[in-house]
Design a protein around this motif. Sequence first.
Motif, mmCIF file in Angstrom:
data_model
loop_
_atom_site.group_PDB
_atom_site.id
_atom_site.type_symbol
_atom_site.label_atom_id
_atom_site.label_comp_id
_atom_site.label_asym_id
_atom_site.label_seq_id
_atom_site.Cartn_x
_atom_site.Cartn_y
_atom_site.Cartn_z
ATOM 1 N N ALA A 174 45.428 37.388 36.025
ATOM 2 C CA ALA A 174 46.107 37.813 37.566
ATOM 3 C C ALA A 174 47.478 36.984 37.845
ATOM 4 O O ALA A 174 48.451 37.364 38.632
ATOM 5 C CB ALA A 174 45.112 38.060 38.540
ATOM 6 N N TYR A 178 49.937 37.625 40.966
ATOM 7 C CA TYR A 178 48.687 38.200 42.109
ATOM 8 C C TYR A 178 47.328 36.801 42.353
ATOM 9 O O TYR A 178 47.476 36.307 41.492
ATOM 10 C CB TYR A 178 47.487 39.179 41.533
ATOM 11 C CG TYR A 178 48.338 40.718 41.597
ATOM 12 C CD1 TYR A 178 48.242 41.523 42.405
ATOM 13 C CD2 TYR A 178 48.961 40.804 40.119
ATOM 14 C CE1 TYR A 178 49.025 42.380 42.302
ATOM 15 C CE2 TYR A 178 49.642 42.158 40.381
ATOM 16 C CZ TYR A 178 49.738 42.997 41.111
ATOM 17 O OH TYR A 178 50.080 44.360 40.911
ATOM 18 N N PHE A 203 44.132 41.400 42.048
ATOM 19 C CA PHE A 203 44.311 42.129 40.504
ATOM 20 C C PHE A 203 43.973 43.780 40.068
ATOM 21 O O PHE A 203 44.335 44.087 39.630
ATOM 22 C CB PHE A 203 44.285 41.387 39.913
ATOM 23 C CG PHE A 203 44.743 41.523 38.744
ATOM 24 C CD1 PHE A 203 45.433 41.696 37.847
ATOM 25 C CD2 PHE A 203 43.417 41.314 37.422
ATOM 26 C CE1 PHE A 203 45.970 42.361 36.470
ATOM 27 C CE2 PHE A 203 43.406 41.660 36.339
ATOM 28 C CZ PHE A 203 45.086 41.979 35.986
ATOM 29 N N TYR A 255 50.977 37.797 36.371
ATOM 30 C CA TYR A 255 51.835 38.526 37.006
ATOM 31 C C TYR A 255 51.721 38.479 38.164
ATOM 32 O O TYR A 255 52.214 39.825 39.119
ATOM 33 C CB TYR A 255 50.858 40.102 36.352
ATOM 34 C CG TYR A 255 51.747 40.286 34.636
ATOM 35 C CD1 TYR A 255 52.964 40.104 34.107
ATOM 36 C CD2 TYR A 255 50.223 39.367 33.664
ATOM 37 C CE1 TYR A 255 52.842 40.397 32.705
ATOM 38 C CE2 TYR A 255 50.641 39.418 32.511
ATOM 39 C CZ TYR A 255 51.513 39.413 32.013
ATOM 40 O OH TYR A 255 51.828 39.644 30.702
#
Length: 298
Positions: free
Chosen positions: A75, A80, A86, A78
């Motif tokens: 998470a 989040y 996420f 990327y």
Amino acid sequence: MLERLNQALDHLEASLDGEVDMAEVARIAAVSEYHFRRLFSALAGMPLPVYVRRRRMTLAGAEVLAGELTLLDVAVRYGYGSAEAFARAFRSLHGIGPGEARRTGAVLTAQPRMSFRVVVEGSTAMRYRIVEKAAFRIVGRKARVPLVRDGVNTAAEAHVESLDERTVVRMKELAHREPAGQEPAGILSAAVYLTGGREEGADADYWIGVVTGPGAAVEELDALDVPAGTWAVFDNHGPYPSALQELWRDVFTQWFPSNLYTTRPGPELLLTRPVETGAETDSQLWIPVERDGTGAGI
């Protein structure tokens, strides 16, 4: 132009596991961020933020199934800050939460990496002219409608049919008061896209009205003030509405990538003679544009 767009997408792809700087992506494409977002959605059929989220969730899905990182680590990688956010984004693409996907080895959905290429389909000539227009006002009635790329836009048709005779007469009276040579002349439609996108279903304020001077009284009608600027005007003849939808597509996928202009904020204007679906008609499409400030050529 297509080469620069693909270079911009390469940079975007390399940034998916960090913060994507959209201003830098647009700089690589040698256009404004505003134009890049509009051009991308017209070419790709989805908003740029949606594509970025789907690509991130595609890469995240592979890492979730691999099982080498914790779900929280995936998470954070990327972008989040919480497992909940996420999980929502993951489920929006894959239809399943990341924890369940890892436990069950679920079948996931992938958003392929995009690239743009030229496809020659007939070499149809596009007739256009560039117009410098002073500030003006559109006076008429507006409604919120979605963009429809193919076929009849029932919401737009319903708005047209809702206009009573008194409103139409009033608009015609205002148009007749304008000096000869005012363009575009007569009752027209105007679309102001609220998100800047050109994807299917994008919301727009859809106007039916007439062009007047900037100080025209509106009385019981709605008004949209449009500042002075440059317009690309495209002439069109063909079956309604398919020929217009094809023209709109070609403007964004062929004309902009091969000309020294970019889009700018403003309404898109359409002057057409209403006919039955499938009948031939003449139309004019007005797109607000500005010269490409990069000086790089197309």
